[in-house]
Design a protein around this motif. Structure first.
Motif, PDB file in Angstrom:
ATOM      1  N   GLN A  83       2.386   6.015  -9.848  1.00  0.00           N
ATOM      2  CA  GLN A  83       2.488   6.778 -10.758  1.00  0.00           C
ATOM      3  C   GLN A  83       1.628   8.044 -10.383  1.00  0.00           C
ATOM      4  OE1 GLN A  83       4.739   7.558 -13.625  1.00  0.00           O
ATOM      5  NE2 GLN A  83       3.646   9.283 -13.794  1.00  0.00           N
ATOM      6  N   MET A  84       1.972   9.149 -10.386  1.00  0.00           N
ATOM      7  CA  MET A  84       1.061  10.178  -9.854  1.00  0.00           C
ATOM      8  C   MET A  84       0.894  11.204 -11.079  1.00  0.00           C
ATOM      9  SD  MET A  84       2.127  10.545  -5.869  1.00  0.00           S
ATOM     10  CE  MET A  84       3.712  11.505  -6.282  1.00  0.00           C
ATOM     11  N   ASN A  85      -0.032  11.480 -11.619  1.00  0.00           N
ATOM     12  CA  ASN A  85      -0.258  12.380 -12.668  1.00  0.00           C
ATOM     13  C   ASN A  85      -1.274  13.409 -12.293  1.00  0.00           C
ATOM     14  OD1 ASN A  85       1.180  10.767 -14.435  1.00  0.00           O
ATOM     15  ND2 ASN A  85      -0.428   9.679 -15.125  1.00  0.00           N
ATOM     16  N   ASN A  86      -1.123  14.553 -13.142  1.00  0.00           N
ATOM     17  CA  ASN A  86      -2.130  15.797 -12.670  1.00  0.00           C
ATOM     18  C   ASN A  86      -1.916  15.953 -11.014  1.00  0.00           C
ATOM     19  OD1 ASN A  86      -3.990  17.760 -13.000  1.00  0.00           O
ATOM     20  ND2 ASN A  86      -5.701  16.348 -13.211  1.00  0.00           N
ATOM     21  N   LEU A  87      -0.859  16.258 -10.507  1.00  0.00           N
ATOM     22  CA  LEU A  87      -1.069  16.603  -9.272  1.00  0.00           C
ATOM     23  C   LEU A  87      -1.285  17.797  -8.838  1.00  0.00           C
ATOM     24  CD1 LEU A  87       2.804  14.888  -8.811  1.00  0.00           C
ATOM     25  CD2 LEU A  87       0.818  14.403  -7.508  1.00  0.00           C
ATOM     26  N   LYS A  88      -1.853  17.959  -7.709  1.00  0.00           N
ATOM     27  CA  LYS A  88      -2.681  19.132  -7.131  1.00  0.00           C
ATOM     28  C   LYS A  88      -1.799  19.367  -5.950  1.00  0.00           C
ATOM     29  CE  LYS A  88      -7.105  17.450  -8.818  1.00  0.00           C
ATOM     30  NZ  LYS A  88      -8.422  16.923  -8.491  1.00  0.00           N
ATOM     31  N   PRO A  89      -1.872  20.803  -5.406  1.00  0.00           N
ATOM     32  CA  PRO A  89      -1.358  21.019  -4.059  1.00  0.00           C
ATOM     33  C   PRO A  89      -1.900  20.326  -2.815  1.00  0.00           C
ATOM     34  CG  PRO A  89      -2.023  23.049  -5.373  1.00  0.00           C
ATOM     35  CD  PRO A  89      -2.512  21.951  -6.141  1.00  0.00           C
ATOM     36  N   GLU A  90      -3.088  19.801  -2.921  1.00  0.00           N
ATOM     37  CA  GLU A  90      -3.544  18.888  -1.851  1.00  0.00           C
ATOM     38  C   GLU A  90      -3.036  17.595  -1.868  1.00  0.00           C
ATOM     39  OE1 GLU A  90      -5.534  20.644  -4.152  1.00  0.00           O
ATOM     40  OE2 GLU A  90      -7.193  19.679  -4.747  1.00  0.00           O
ATOM     41  N   GLY A 128       0.990  -1.198  -0.182  1.00  0.00           N
ATOM     42  CA  GLY A 128       0.085  -0.166  -0.095  1.00  0.00           C
ATOM     43  C   GLY A 128       0.688   1.377   0.004  1.00  0.00           C
ATOM     44  N   TRP A 129       0.114   2.325  -0.575  1.00  0.00           N
ATOM     45  CA  TRP A 129       0.753   3.390  -0.397  1.00  0.00           C
ATOM     46  C   TRP A 129      -0.070   4.369   0.391  1.00  0.00           C
ATOM     47  CZ3 TRP A 129       5.675   5.068  -1.926  1.00  0.00           C
ATOM     48  CH2 TRP A 129       6.395   4.527  -2.763  1.00  0.00           C
ATOM     49  N   PHE A 130       0.467   5.224   1.331  1.00  0.00           N
ATOM     50  CA  PHE A 130      -0.289   6.147   2.398  1.00  0.00           C
ATOM     51  C   PHE A 130       0.494   7.136   2.304  1.00  0.00           C
ATOM     52  CE2 PHE A 130      -2.589   2.823   4.606  1.00  0.00           C
ATOM     53  CZ  PHE A 130      -2.022   1.701   4.154  1.00  0.00           C
ATOM     54  N   ARG A 131      -0.289   8.355   2.798  1.00  0.00           N
ATOM     55  CA  ARG A 131       0.433   9.746   2.782  1.00  0.00           C
ATOM     56  C   ARG A 131       0.024  10.385   4.057  1.00  0.00           C
ATOM     57  NH1 ARG A 131      -2.715  12.360  -2.386  1.00  0.00           N
ATOM     58  NH2 ARG A 131      -4.657  12.942  -1.339  1.00  0.00           N
ATOM     59  N   GLN A 132       0.801  11.238   4.619  1.00  0.00           N
ATOM     60  CA  GLN A 132       0.338  12.128   5.629  1.00  0.00           C
ATOM     61  C   GLN A 132       0.961  13.661   5.426  1.00  0.00           C
ATOM     62  OE1 GLN A 132       2.139  10.693   9.437  1.00  0.00           O
ATOM     63  NE2 GLN A 132       0.518  11.890  10.544  1.00  0.00           N
ATOM     64  N   ALA A 133      -0.133  14.445   5.334  1.00  0.00           N
ATOM     65  CA  ALA A 133       0.232  15.921   5.071  1.00  0.00           C
ATOM     66  C   ALA A 133       0.255  16.639   6.610  1.00  0.00           C
ATOM     67  CB  ALA A 133      -0.807  16.410   4.464  1.00  0.00           C
ATOM     68  N   PRO A 134       0.869  17.584   6.629  1.00  0.00           N
ATOM     69  CA  PRO A 134       1.107  18.308   7.837  1.00  0.00           C
ATOM     70  C   PRO A 134      -0.071  18.588   8.595  1.00  0.00           C
ATOM     71  CG  PRO A 134       2.343  19.385   6.428  1.00  0.00           C
ATOM     72  CD  PRO A 134       1.578  18.304   5.560  1.00  0.00           C
ATOM     73  N   GLY A 135      -0.108  18.323  10.183  1.00  0.00           N
ATOM     74  CA  GLY A 135      -1.382  18.491  10.590  1.00  0.00           C
ATOM     75  C   GLY A 135      -2.513  17.341  10.524  1.00  0.00           C
ATOM     76  N   LYS A 136      -2.552  16.526   9.618  1.00  0.00           N
ATOM     77  CA  LYS A 136      -3.447  15.620   9.129  1.00  0.00           C
ATOM     78  C   LYS A 136      -2.901  14.159   9.589  1.00  0.00           C
ATOM     79  CE  LYS A 136      -5.420  18.247   5.650  1.00  0.00           C
ATOM     80  NZ  LYS A 136      -6.089  18.362   4.130  1.00  0.00           N
ATOM     81  N   GLU A 137      -4.078  13.445   9.580  1.00  0.00           N
ATOM     82  CA  GLU A 137      -3.745  11.952   9.764  1.00  0.00           C
ATOM     83  C   GLU A 137      -3.123  11.450   8.628  1.00  0.00           C
ATOM     84  OE1 GLU A 137      -6.877  11.120  13.633  1.00  0.00           O
ATOM     85  OE2 GLU A 137      -7.078  10.095  11.525  1.00  0.00           O
ATOM     86  N   ARG A 138      -2.540  10.013   8.827  1.00  0.00           N
ATOM     87  CA  ARG A 138      -1.972   9.387   7.699  1.00  0.00           C
ATOM     88  C   ARG A 138      -3.328   8.910   7.035  1.00  0.00           C
ATOM     89  NH1 ARG A 138       2.907   5.273   8.337  1.00  0.00           N
ATOM     90  NH2 ARG A 138       3.754   7.089   9.314  1.00  0.00           N
ATOM     91  N   GLU A 139      -3.221   8.799   5.525  1.00  0.00           N
ATOM     92  CA  GLU A 139      -4.631   8.186   4.934  1.00  0.00           C
ATOM     93  C   GLU A 139      -3.874   7.239   3.877  1.00  0.00           C
ATOM     94  OE1 GLU A 139      -6.674  10.928   2.707  1.00  0.00           O
ATOM     95  OE2 GLU A 139      -4.931  11.999   1.645  1.00  0.00           O
TER      96      GLU A 139
END
Length: 120
Positions: free
Chosen positions: A82-89, A35-46
């Motif tokens: 592979q991540m395309n059309n990346l957004k600031p979020e 799995g790939w997970f991500r964690q943004a500043p101030g947010k929980e890992r998703e």
């Protein structure tokens, strides 16, 4: 000892692309759902995406469907995102994880993470 190493992160402009890699040492990646997970500043890992042992099943978070693609090359002991059309979020630290069960639960190993920053 199960070790995972992510690579491929970086700074990219909105609309750009990146490919993350997750490599394994000390074990056979092909024995696990990944799995790939991500964690943004101030947010929980998703959870972002998961791929089954065979690669025949994949799963994506609604926020990345149609933009991200997970794949695996068991011969190279590597899983890709592979991540395309990346957004600031999409800015976050991205982690890969080895899971016993699909859809990527009962995590047995985490990587150290790679930073993805989407900004103009």
């Amino acid at each position: 000892q199960l070790q995972l190493v992510e690579s491929g992160g970086g700074l990219v402009q909105p609309g750009g692309s990146l490919r993350l890699s997750c490599s394994a040492s000390g074990f056979t990646l092909g024995d696990y759902n990944i799995g790939w997970f991500r964690q943004a500043p101030g947010k929980e890992r998703e959870g972002v995406s998961c791929i089954s042992v065979s690669g025949g099943s994949t799963n994506y978070a609604d926020s990345v469907k149609g933009r991200f693609t997970i794949s695996r090359d068991n011969a190279k002991n590597t899983v890709y995102l592979q991540m395309n059309n990346l957004k600031p979020e999409d800015t976050a630290v991205y982690y890969c994880a080895a899971a016993l069960y699909y859809v990527c639960y009962d995590i047995r190993s985490w990587g150290q993470g790679t930073q993805v920053t989407v900004s103009s």
